[in-house]
Design an enzyme around this catalytic site. Sequence first.
Site, PDB file in Angstrom:
ATOM      1  N   LYS A  29       0.844  -1.201   0.000  1.00  0.00           N
ATOM      2  CA  LYS A  29       0.000   0.000   0.000  1.00  0.00           C
ATOM      3  C   LYS A  29       0.879   1.251   0.000  1.00  0.00           C
ATOM      4  O   LYS A  29       2.079   1.153   0.268  1.00  0.00           O
ATOM      5  CB  LYS A  29      -0.906  -0.032   1.240  1.00  0.00           C
ATOM      6  CG  LYS A  29      -0.136  -0.111   2.545  1.00  0.00           C
ATOM      7  CD  LYS A  29      -0.994  -0.638   3.691  1.00  0.00           C
ATOM      8  CE  LYS A  29      -0.206  -0.584   4.992  1.00  0.00           C
ATOM      9  NZ  LYS A  29      -0.880  -1.278   6.080  1.00  0.00           N
ATOM     10  N   TYR A  38      17.081  29.408   9.113  1.00  0.00           N
ATOM     11  CA  TYR A  38      15.916  30.131   9.649  1.00  0.00           C
ATOM     12  C   TYR A  38      15.980  30.221  11.161  1.00  0.00           C
ATOM     13  O   TYR A  38      16.264  29.239  11.841  1.00  0.00           O
ATOM     14  CB  TYR A  38      14.619  29.417   9.256  1.00  0.00           C
ATOM     15  CG  TYR A  38      14.188  29.694   7.828  1.00  0.00           C
ATOM     16  CD1 TYR A  38      13.941  30.988   7.389  1.00  0.00           C
ATOM     17  CD2 TYR A  38      14.020  28.640   6.928  1.00  0.00           C
ATOM     18  CE1 TYR A  38      13.530  31.226   6.082  1.00  0.00           C
ATOM     19  CE2 TYR A  38      13.613  28.880   5.625  1.00  0.00           C
ATOM     20  CZ  TYR A  38      13.376  30.179   5.211  1.00  0.00           C
ATOM     21  OH  TYR A  38      12.966  30.415   3.920  1.00  0.00           O
TER      22      TYR A  38
HETATM   23  C1  LIG Z   1      -0.029  -2.190   6.685  1.00  0.00           C
HETATM   24  C2  LIG Z   1      -0.597  -3.481   7.048  1.00  0.00           C
HETATM   25  C3  LIG Z   1       0.218  -4.610   7.179  1.00  0.00           C
HETATM   26  C4  LIG Z   1       1.733  -4.532   7.156  1.00  0.00           C
HETATM   27  O1  LIG Z   1       2.170  -4.036   8.402  1.00  0.00           O
HETATM   28  P1  LIG Z   1       3.706  -3.754   8.753  1.00  0.00           P
HETATM   29  O2  LIG Z   1       3.677  -3.288  10.148  1.00  0.00           O
HETATM   30  O3  LIG Z   1       4.161  -2.688   7.810  1.00  0.00           O
HETATM   31  O4  LIG Z   1       4.451  -5.025   8.555  1.00  0.00           O
HETATM   32  C5  LIG Z   1      -0.406  -5.835   7.389  1.00  0.00           C
HETATM   33  N1  LIG Z   1      -1.755  -5.921   7.512  1.00  0.00           N
HETATM   34  C6  LIG Z   1      -2.568  -4.842   7.423  1.00  0.00           C
HETATM   35  C7  LIG Z   1      -4.032  -5.015   7.577  1.00  0.00           C
HETATM   36  C8  LIG Z   1      -2.020  -3.593   7.208  1.00  0.00           C
HETATM   37  O5  LIG Z   1      -2.813  -2.517   7.150  1.00  0.00           O
END
Ligand SMILES: *Cc1c(COP(=O)(O)O)cnc(C)c1O
Length: 347
Positions: free
Chosen positions: A38, A247
Amino acid sequence: MANFESPVRLRLDSDALVSNWRTLAKMSQSASTGAAVKAGGYGLGAREVVQRLSQAGCRDFFVAHWAEAAVIADIVPPSQISVLNGITSSDIAPAIDLGAVPVLNTPDQIANWRAAGGGLCHVMIDSGINRMGLGPEQISTDLLRDLDIDILMSHLASADEDVPQNGRQLGIFRDAASSIKARRRSLANSAGITLGRDYHFDLTRPGIGLYGGIARSELQHSIRQVAFPSARVLQMRQLRTGDRVGYNATFICPHDMKVATLSIGYADGYLRAFSSVGHVVVNGLKLPVIGRVSMDLLLVDASLAADLHEGDWVDIDYDLSCASQLTGLSQYELLTGLGNRFDLYWS
Ligand SMILES: *Cc1c(COP(=O)(O)O)cnc(C)c1O
């Protein structure tokens, strides 16, 4: 349009990515191992990540949005793509057309999917993160009747800590799984994989660990860094004791020093949290960030780097677990926040 070279680069290490997936797959023992891709493969490029992991043998890819599924649907069979954030009624027709598989999270989503004759689906049980999925009180045979469920899944809230919540979630998921017919069951993210066989079920779903994040100390020596940012030196100057830098002059030169101005800033995801605590690396020497990070510029004390010149490339120290400790940003934020001005190079 003219093709300008970007003054910020992100080198991505294919071997490290694949090695991390293999490491997590090995730790998942008899369970198969998917990949959370994702947010564009946690900011590193979903297509490039999916190509490499698919070649390594990964067969389950998790995205959050339908548009993210469409981006990779010509690389792997769409049935290997799961859409975690569920489905709205207006998404159903194009979703069926695409062929990726929705994770159904609510009774409404289940009803709409069934009414549309959607076919194979996944179902998310909320075992205690209280974020997405059916709560245990919502599960009934009537609700799930006739659903063709591939993966029954749940998500751990605190797998990166040793807390009783992990065991509680495991128990709740097991209970749910005993009464729901599904082809496969899945609970563990990257951190969850280290909790042992009980947490593996049929399929694990690592994300951050693939991309070099150290979800727990058990992974510290086996997970390799994947993303290496670098930036161009735009200017070198000799400053004098008492000169004010950046800054709001949060840094005042304690002695005469050579200062390099680099072409990276918070608009690239190198956030102000790195001000006065970050480092860059030149020929193995660590040069400290001085003063505030600007939108497009970063200042470092280059006194130690005798050979550094305008136009040179400098590596940004982006070891995720160190950078997270220094800045208080999560390893996830550090990756997914990287901006769109980088030229990406897969090596
Ligand atoms: C993002 C996600 C993962 C992966 O999690 P990590 O902590 O990045 O390994 C797995 N399952 C779901 C439902 C997620 O949203």
